[in-house]
Design a protein around this motif. Structure first.
Motif, short mmCIF file in Angstrom:
data_model
loop_
_atom_site.label_atom_id
_atom_site.label_comp_id
_atom_site.label_asym_id
_atom_site.label_seq_id
_atom_site.Cartn_x
_atom_site.Cartn_y
_atom_site.Cartn_z
N GLY A 53 -33.07 -13.66 12.00
CA GLY A 53 -32.86 -12.44 12.76
C GLY A 53 -31.57 -12.45 13.56
O GLY A 53 -30.81 -11.48 13.55
N LYS A 54 -31.32 -13.55 14.27
CA LYS A 54 -30.13 -13.63 15.12
C LYS A 54 -28.83 -13.64 14.32
O LYS A 54 -27.81 -13.13 14.77
CB LYS A 54 -30.20 -14.88 16.00
CG LYS A 54 -31.25 -14.81 17.10
CD LYS A 54 -31.23 -16.08 17.95
CE LYS A 54 -32.24 -16.01 19.08
NZ LYS A 54 -32.22 -17.25 19.93
N LEU A 55 -28.89 -14.23 13.13
CA LEU A 55 -27.68 -14.35 12.32
C LEU A 55 -27.56 -13.22 11.29
O LEU A 55 -26.58 -13.16 10.55
CB LEU A 55 -27.64 -15.71 11.60
CG LEU A 55 -27.59 -16.94 12.52
CD1 LEU A 55 -27.61 -18.21 11.68
CD2 LEU A 55 -26.35 -16.90 13.40
N GLY A 56 -28.57 -12.35 11.25
CA GLY A 56 -28.52 -11.22 10.33
C GLY A 56 -28.58 -11.66 8.87
O GLY A 56 -27.90 -11.10 8.01
N LEU A 57 -29.43 -12.65 8.58
CA LEU A 57 -29.53 -13.20 7.23
C LEU A 57 -30.79 -12.70 6.53
O LEU A 57 -31.83 -12.50 7.16
CB LEU A 57 -29.56 -14.73 7.29
CG LEU A 57 -28.37 -15.37 8.03
CD1 LEU A 57 -28.60 -16.86 8.20
CD2 LEU A 57 -27.07 -15.09 7.30
#
Length: 222
Positions: A197-201
């Protein structure tokens, strides 16, 4: 829960054979077969499957282009099918959002396992050849961007999330990560979800690529 699958390959015997193997499983349903990439994209739009098996080399629209469209426009997971374990298209398929790949001579049990793993939100990271592909892909991308300055993408992660990402990149399962970190599998799943979620993966494959790109894990490291 039934896993819905689309099988796309321009060789009728291949796609029907894969279809028969998957249909024989009580938890898998083949909702459509396609003989080219355009038909595969249309089938995914119509049936909203959980997983699409795409041959890389297909007429009308190749598997790579089909993967891009499917990954960009749906939640369907993509697994690429290829004859060669070093097919150039596989590198781009991973960047397009594919969750992994299988060789066409895959064993029956491995095919079924792969569909279940990908449908569950994981990725085909266990085979050494997949990790080799990811490592080689990142070497190429780094060489292309050697003169470009890149921000620290991992700064948004906690120390435990960074460690989780490092272990993901080394091919450890959630259970193995939990044992190493002395935490529960539920906690590991939370860490993995936070990392994505944080890295947009999209999934674990893209997490592995990110770990290599940022230098968190280096090719050839144990």
């Amino acid at each position: 829960m039934t896993i819905r699958v689309v099988v796309a390959d321009d060789q009728e015997l291949v796609r029907s054979g894969f279809g028969m193997i998957l249909e024989a499983q009580p938890d898998i349903e083949v909702v459509a077969e396609a003989g080219d990439g355009e038909a595969a994209v249309a089938a995914v739009r119509e049936h909203a499957p959980d997983v699409a098996l795409l041959d890389i080399r297909m007429p009308v629209l190749d598997g790579l282009a089909a993967a891009r469209r499917i990954c960009a426009g749906s939640r369907c997971k993509v697994v690429m099918l290829t004859t060669f374990d070093l097919d150039e298209y596989v590198y781009e398929a991973l960047y397009a959002g594919a969750s992994g790949f299988l060789l066409k001579d895959v064993r029956r049990d491995d095919l079924v396992h792969a569909v279940r793993v990908v449908a569950a939100g994981d990725a085909l990271l266990a085979p050494a050849v997949t990790r080799r592909l990811v490592a080689d892909l990142v070497r190429r991308r780094r060489a292309e961007a050697a003169t470009e300055a890149t921000p620290d993408r991992l700064a948004v992660l906690t120390a435990r999330e960074v460690e989780t990402l490092r272990m993901l990149a080394r091919g450890l399962s959630n259970a193995e990560i939990a044992t190493t970190l002395f935490v529960s599998e539920h906690t590991v799943k939370t860490h993995v979800s936070n990392v994505l979620g944080k890295l947009g993966l999209r999934d674990r494959v893209q997490a592995v690529i990110c770990a290599y790109e940022t230098g968190l894990v280096t090719p050839g490291a144990p």
